[in-house]
Design an enzyme around this catalytic site. Structure first.
Site, PDB file in Angstrom:
ATOM      1  N   ARG A  46       1.188  -1.032  -0.319  1.00 32.91           N
ATOM      2  CA  ARG A  46      -0.106   0.126  -0.029  1.00 32.91           C
ATOM      3  C   ARG A  46       0.501   1.199   0.266  1.00 32.91           C
ATOM      4  O   ARG A  46       0.434   2.545  -0.088  1.00 32.91           O
ATOM      5  CB  ARG A  46      -1.087  -0.253   1.015  1.00 32.91           C
ATOM      6  CG  ARG A  46      -2.535  -0.474   0.744  1.00 32.91           C
ATOM      7  CD  ARG A  46      -2.972  -0.951   2.189  1.00 32.91           C
ATOM      8  NE  ARG A  46      -2.059  -1.603   3.282  1.00 32.91           N
ATOM      9  CZ  ARG A  46      -2.834  -1.252   4.142  1.00 32.91           C
ATOM     10  NH1 ARG A  46      -3.906  -1.085   4.726  1.00 32.91           N
ATOM     11  NH2 ARG A  46      -2.508  -2.506   5.433  1.00 32.91           N
ATOM     12  N   LYS A 143       2.603 -19.785   5.844  1.00 34.69           N
ATOM     13  CA  LYS A 143       1.363 -19.678   6.895  1.00 34.69           C
ATOM     14  C   LYS A 143       1.910 -18.565   8.231  1.00 34.69           C
ATOM     15  O   LYS A 143       2.147 -17.729   8.149  1.00 34.69           O
ATOM     16  CB  LYS A 143       2.527 -20.908   7.989  1.00 34.69           C
ATOM     17  CG  LYS A 143       3.990 -20.817   7.618  1.00 34.69           C
ATOM     18  CD  LYS A 143       4.501 -20.769   9.118  1.00 34.69           C
ATOM     19  CE  LYS A 143       4.018 -20.165  10.249  1.00 34.69           C
ATOM     20  NZ  LYS A 143       5.402 -19.267   9.993  1.00 34.69           N
ATOM     21  N   HIS A 173       9.257 -22.439   6.087  1.00 32.92           N
ATOM     22  CA  HIS A 173      10.228 -23.161   5.188  1.00 32.92           C
ATOM     23  C   HIS A 173      10.991 -23.811   5.858  1.00 32.92           C
ATOM     24  O   HIS A 173      12.207 -24.393   5.218  1.00 32.92           O
ATOM     25  CB  HIS A 173      10.630 -21.628   5.359  1.00 32.92           C
ATOM     26  CG  HIS A 173      11.287 -21.354   6.875  1.00 32.92           C
ATOM     27  ND1 HIS A 173      10.443 -20.862   7.485  1.00 32.92           N
ATOM     28  CD2 HIS A 173      11.949 -21.164   7.548  1.00 32.92           C
ATOM     29  CE1 HIS A 173      10.110 -20.118   8.995  1.00 32.92           C
ATOM     30  NE2 HIS A 173      11.754 -20.308   8.709  1.00 32.92           N
ATOM     31  N   LYS A 177      15.265 -26.609   4.306  1.00 28.91           N
ATOM     32  CA  LYS A 177      16.709 -26.693   5.458  1.00 28.91           C
ATOM     33  C   LYS A 177      17.171 -27.872   5.147  1.00 28.91           C
ATOM     34  O   LYS A 177      16.490 -28.907   4.865  1.00 28.91           O
ATOM     35  CB  LYS A 177      15.846 -26.701   7.134  1.00 28.91           C
ATOM     36  CG  LYS A 177      15.601 -25.145   7.721  1.00 28.91           C
ATOM     37  CD  LYS A 177      15.343 -25.346   8.605  1.00 28.91           C
ATOM     38  CE  LYS A 177      15.213 -23.840   8.580  1.00 28.91           C
ATOM     39  NZ  LYS A 177      15.620 -22.559   9.950  1.00 28.91           N
ATOM     40  N   GLU A 211      14.283 -20.105  20.579  1.00 27.75           N
ATOM     41  CA  GLU A 211      14.005 -18.958  19.164  1.00 27.75           C
ATOM     42  C   GLU A 211      15.032 -18.162  20.642  1.00 27.75           C
ATOM     43  O   GLU A 211      14.325 -17.916  21.766  1.00 27.75           O
ATOM     44  CB  GLU A 211      13.366 -18.357  18.999  1.00 27.75           C
ATOM     45  CG  GLU A 211      13.327 -18.798  17.349  1.00 27.75           C
ATOM     46  CD  GLU A 211      11.556 -18.051  17.036  1.00 27.75           C
ATOM     47  OE1 GLU A 211      12.847 -17.094  16.355  1.00 27.75           O
ATOM     48  OE2 GLU A 211      11.277 -18.257  17.252  1.00 27.75           O
ATOM     49  N   ASP A 230       1.929 -19.982  14.670  1.00 29.34           N
ATOM     50  CA  ASP A 230       2.669 -19.234  14.297  1.00 29.34           C
ATOM     51  C   ASP A 230       4.148 -20.418  14.177  1.00 29.34           C
ATOM     52  O   ASP A 230       4.706 -21.020  13.232  1.00 29.34           O
ATOM     53  CB  ASP A 230       4.068 -18.378  14.572  1.00 29.34           C
ATOM     54  CG  ASP A 230       4.536 -17.454  14.474  1.00 29.34           C
ATOM     55  OD1 ASP A 230       4.661 -17.234  12.904  1.00 29.34           O
ATOM     56  OD2 ASP A 230       6.038 -17.312  14.627  1.00 29.34           O
ATOM     57  N   HIS A 235       5.699 -25.603  11.526  1.00 27.80           N
ATOM     58  CA  HIS A 235       7.163 -26.195  10.931  1.00 27.80           C
ATOM     59  C   HIS A 235       7.089 -27.346  12.078  1.00 27.80           C
ATOM     60  O   HIS A 235       8.163 -28.363  11.549  1.00 27.80           O
ATOM     61  CB  HIS A 235       7.832 -24.649  11.838  1.00 27.80           C
ATOM     62  CG  HIS A 235       7.514 -23.815  11.382  1.00 27.80           C
ATOM     63  ND1 HIS A 235       7.527 -23.233  10.028  1.00 27.80           N
ATOM     64  CD2 HIS A 235       7.974 -22.877  11.722  1.00 27.80           C
ATOM     65  CE1 HIS A 235       7.789 -22.355   9.628  1.00 27.80           C
ATOM     66  NE2 HIS A 235       7.958 -21.706  10.865  1.00 27.80           N
TER      67      HIS A 235
HETATM   68  C1  BG6 Z   1       8.932 -18.382  11.290  1.00 28.80           C
HETATM   69  C2  BG6 Z   1       7.734 -17.641  12.179  1.00 28.80           C
HETATM   70  O1  BG6 Z   1       7.713 -18.774  10.568  1.00 28.80           O
HETATM   71  O2  BG6 Z   1      10.368 -18.906  11.541  1.00 28.80           O
HETATM   72  C3  BG6 Z   1       8.622 -16.666  13.084  1.00 28.80           C
HETATM   73  O3  BG6 Z   1       6.416 -16.680  12.105  1.00 28.80           O
HETATM   74  C4  BG6 Z   1       9.755 -17.602  13.429  1.00 28.80           C
HETATM   75  O4  BG6 Z   1       8.511 -16.409  14.516  1.00 28.80           O
HETATM   76  C5  BG6 Z   1      10.147 -18.262  12.475  1.00 28.80           C
HETATM   77  O5  BG6 Z   1      11.155 -16.642  13.980  1.00 28.80           O
HETATM   78  C6  BG6 Z   1      12.185 -18.671  12.166  1.00 28.80           C
HETATM   79  O6  BG6 Z   1      12.618 -19.496  11.506  1.00 28.80           O
HETATM   80  P1  BG6 Z   1      14.274 -19.452  11.548  1.00 28.80           P
HETATM   81  O7  BG6 Z   1      14.320 -20.221   9.940  1.00 28.80           O
HETATM   82  O8  BG6 Z   1      14.809 -18.632  11.844  1.00 28.80           O
HETATM   83  O9  BG6 Z   1      14.154 -20.897  12.610  1.00 28.80           O
END
Ligand code: BG6
Length: 484
Positions: A46, A143, A173, A177, A211, A230, A235
């Site tokens: 936007r 996602k 994603h 990996k 994390e 999330d 994942h």
């Molecule tokens: C994302 C989440 O899908 O994956 C984030 O929305 C998270 O909250 C991230 O930080 C972590 O990805 P990676 O590859 O850095 O472990």
């Protein structure tokens, strides 16, 4: 493999967090490796910016996410020339019509929806009405798709009324990996492991994505979503599927996805009172992270001071089938934990009897560790004799580290997945039924928390999460693998 046909990649959420941190750096890397065919990258937002402002944004917001070892000024300039900005609102039909003028008219057209999933339906409708979807177009859905089972069903139904299932790429994603693919090779190319891969030899499996970062600049998104939607629903469950699935008959998208769906269908439902027994959720309080004092979740900018959103979730999961009967899988993820790491740890059963003095059999149990980050590698923990007199036993590691062994750069997950989309390979993307099964299992847990008004348990930033998560394993006489 090279892609020959030119492409148009239209990125909704084009100036967003994911685009600047992951997607644009991954596209640059593909370009640098000469794997990106000719084509345009259209960022949809936007926000309005002229060409100079866009160049500055790319320099300030994207370039810092490239490692200096892969940055080449000339290539970067050439890459930036391919990136355009298209300013529009997702609900504005004229915006979609005007977009047509920016596309090359080629037949490798990818619409990447890196927005909240509430916008997926209006975006697909807009693309359809402006006649931008042809039978070769693809759509990539980020996602989490939906907020619960019902909304995921609605969104998928809407997207599927404009795109065939074969045109839809639901991205996770973590599947891109390197170590996740190596896990499949290790399992299905070596008879050594596959024979042991069941309840007879495996005691339990832990899958952790921890994390150290907090919510960062994503408060608006995260406070509505939380760790379960999330990270867990996608994942963690995907890593579980790859670890636990039966050998697929062929290395083909549907053969692999069929096996993953069977794992999801075999997950033992967690309902009613078993929710609090099997699932723990937490929220970080103030503490110290990476040597610096950090605020609690509710004090973060943009977060509701009374928020009950969870930033941590851990669960004990059972897969009710022959292979995994009686083997618990412990899964956890959280923000602001002691360190950033992602590991799948397979704990083998202890030996039946130790003949070695001073050595209890449970300290000799083997472990196979798949480490996805921060460094990628695989390690098998065995026992060996301590050099010298006596017969003392000590643990030793057999390591396979792709980066060290080959001295090659391990590509980022998004590089591989974007290349797969452009070349039409759906193996590492989720099929409709996989997504629905994952929601089907998660949904009662989310509803249970709402109905019981169960609040997340606080934990100190920089710790390993709430005490209840430690207890979840302690009740079974086990401990989380906390560092490697
Ligand atoms: C994302 C989440 O899908 O994956 C984030 O929305 C998270 O909250 C991230 O930080 C972590 O990805 P990676 O590859 O850095 O472990």
């Amino acid at each position: 493999m090279q892609i020959s046909s030119p492409f148009d990649l239209v990125l909704f959420g084009g100036l967003g967090d994911l685009a600047r941190r992951k997607l644009l750096p991954a596209l640059y890397m593909l370009d640098l490796d000469q794997r990106l065919p000719a084509g345009h990258i259209v960022l949809v937002s936007r926000q309005q910016m002229d060409a100079d402002a866009l160049a500055q944004w790319l320099r300030q917001q994207v370039q810092p996410h490239l490692s200096s070892t892969v940055f080449e000024a000339e290539r970067w300039q050439a890459f930036c020339q391919r990136v355009h900005l298209h300013t529009m609102d997702a609900a504005d039909l004229d915006g979609y019509r005007a977009m047509a003028a920016e596309l090359s008219g080629g037949n490798n057209r990818v619409f990447y929806l890196a927005t909240g999933s509430d916008l997926f339906t209006p975006i697909c409708e807009g693309l359809h009405q402006a006649d931008l979807i042809d039978p070769d177009s693809k759509v990539v859905l980020e996602k989490p798709i939906g907020h619960d089972l019902a909304s995921a069903q609605q969104i998928n139904q809407a997207v599927e009324s404009y795109f065939e299932e074969s045109q839809i790429y639901r991205i996770d994603h973590y599947l891109g990996k390197e170590t996740v693919q190596n896990l499949m090779v290790l399992r299905f190319a070596n008879s050594l492991f596959e024979h042991q891969w069941n309840h007879k030899y495996i005691d339990h499996i832990q899958i952790s994505i921890t994390e150290s970062l907090g919510v960062e600049s994503r408060a608006g998104f995260y406070d509505h979503v939380g760790a379960t939607r999330d990270m867990f629903q996608n994942h963690l469950l995907q890593l579980l599927c790859i670890t636990a699935m039966e050998p697929p008959a062929r290395l083909e998208p549907d053969a692999i996805r069929d096996e993953k769906v069977k794992v999801l269908r075999a997950l033992r439902p967690v309902l009613g009172s078993s929710i609090s027994e099997h699932v723990v959720r937490g929220q970080y309080d103030a503490g110290v992270s990476e040597g610096k004092p950090v605020p609690g979740y509710r004090e973060e900018p943009g977060i509701d001071a009374k928020s009950h959103t969870e930033t941590f979730v851990a669960a004990k999961v059972h897969i009710d089938n022959w292979r995994w009967a009686g083997v618990p899988f412990y899964l956890r993820t959280g923000k602001r934990l002691a360190e950033r790491a992602c590991e799948i740890v397979v704990h083998f059963k202890e030996i039946p009897h130790s003949i070695f003095p001073l050595q209890h059999k449970n300290t000799m149990a083997n472990k196979l560790v798949f480490r996805l980050q921060p460094d990628e590698g695989i390690r098998l923990m065995l026992c060996e004799k301590k050099v010298g007199p006596g017969m003392n036993v000590r643990p030793m590691n057999l390591s396979l580290n792709p980066a060290n062994l080959k001295q090659t750069r391990v590509p980022e997950a998004y590089e591989r997945l974007l290349f797969d989309v452009l070349s039409g390979n759906a193996t590492l993307f989720l099929r409709h039924d996989e997504l629905m099964e994952a929601w089907h299992w998660i949904d009662p847990i989310l509803r249970g928390w709402d109905e019981l008004e169960q609040r997340p348990e606080p934990y100190t930033s920089g710790s390993w999460g709430p005490a209840a998560a430690t207890l979840l394993l302690a009740k079974d006489g086990r401990l989380w693998d906390e560092s490697s």
